[in-house]
Design an enzyme around this catalytic site. Sequence first.
Site, short mmCIF file in Angstrom:
data_model
loop_
_atom_site.label_atom_id
_atom_site.label_comp_id
_atom_site.label_asym_id
_atom_site.label_seq_id
_atom_site.Cartn_x
_atom_site.Cartn_y
_atom_site.Cartn_z
N ASP A 62 -44.65 3.79 78.09
CA ASP A 62 -44.96 4.95 77.64
C ASP A 62 -43.72 5.58 77.52
O ASP A 62 -42.78 5.44 78.20
CB ASP A 62 -45.96 5.78 78.52
CG ASP A 62 -46.51 6.69 78.07
OD1 ASP A 62 -47.81 6.62 77.80
OD2 ASP A 62 -46.09 7.89 77.58
N LYS A 75 -57.24 2.55 70.92
CA LYS A 75 -57.80 3.75 70.46
C LYS A 75 -57.21 4.22 69.20
O LYS A 75 -56.15 3.92 68.88
CB LYS A 75 -57.40 4.94 71.47
CG LYS A 75 -57.70 6.27 71.22
CD LYS A 75 -57.49 7.10 72.26
CE LYS A 75 -56.26 7.61 72.59
NZ LYS A 75 -56.07 8.55 73.51
#
Length: 209
Positions: free
Chosen positions: A83, A164
């Site tokens: 991330d 997603k």
Amino acid sequence: MSGKKRTASSSRWMQEHFDDHYVKLAQKRGFRSRAAFKIEEIQEKDKLIRPGMTVVDLGAAPGGWSQVAVKLAGDNGKVIACDILPMDPIVGVDFLQGDFREEKVLDALLTRVGDAKVDVVLSDMAPNMSGTGGVDQPRAMYLVELALDMCHQVLAPNGCFAVKVFQGEGFEEYMKSVREAFKTVKTRKPDSSRPRSREVYLVATGYKL
């Protein structure tokens, strides 16, 4: 006027957040975010992660998906997370902080994966939203394209991918690309996903080399 509207909107969001059943449940169960329930629901339906598997978690911070993944993969499994934001350590998770859009970060991630193939690629990545669809949607689609590229580089035959995606421009073309790469692709809208959100999850199984 716009300042007042923003303040009212922010207050509504905060109230919705703190009243949110899943936020409270996440706190109770020790999850770092409500997003953990999304991957739990997907796992319940699609059984993506099994003990001993190697999992890559993109857009991992604050760590909700990694918490679920490492528990499912077990002591003999491996979870590699990435991330742009920092993430507190999770036992059993190899975390790399960096911008996945940068080549050097991708290279570092591939080094951590090593020669072994990955069983599951997860992506809950999303750009910082500006509120302007013409800006946000292309940014979001770029991230999911990168996630699919990652699958092509590391995924084992018959591997799985959960990503997603925000419905809008480019969604149908992306769906087509995923269908070309996997035997089965399903669209999931977890109960823990806010109804007003345009997000859906594509769950792809049976990666075709």
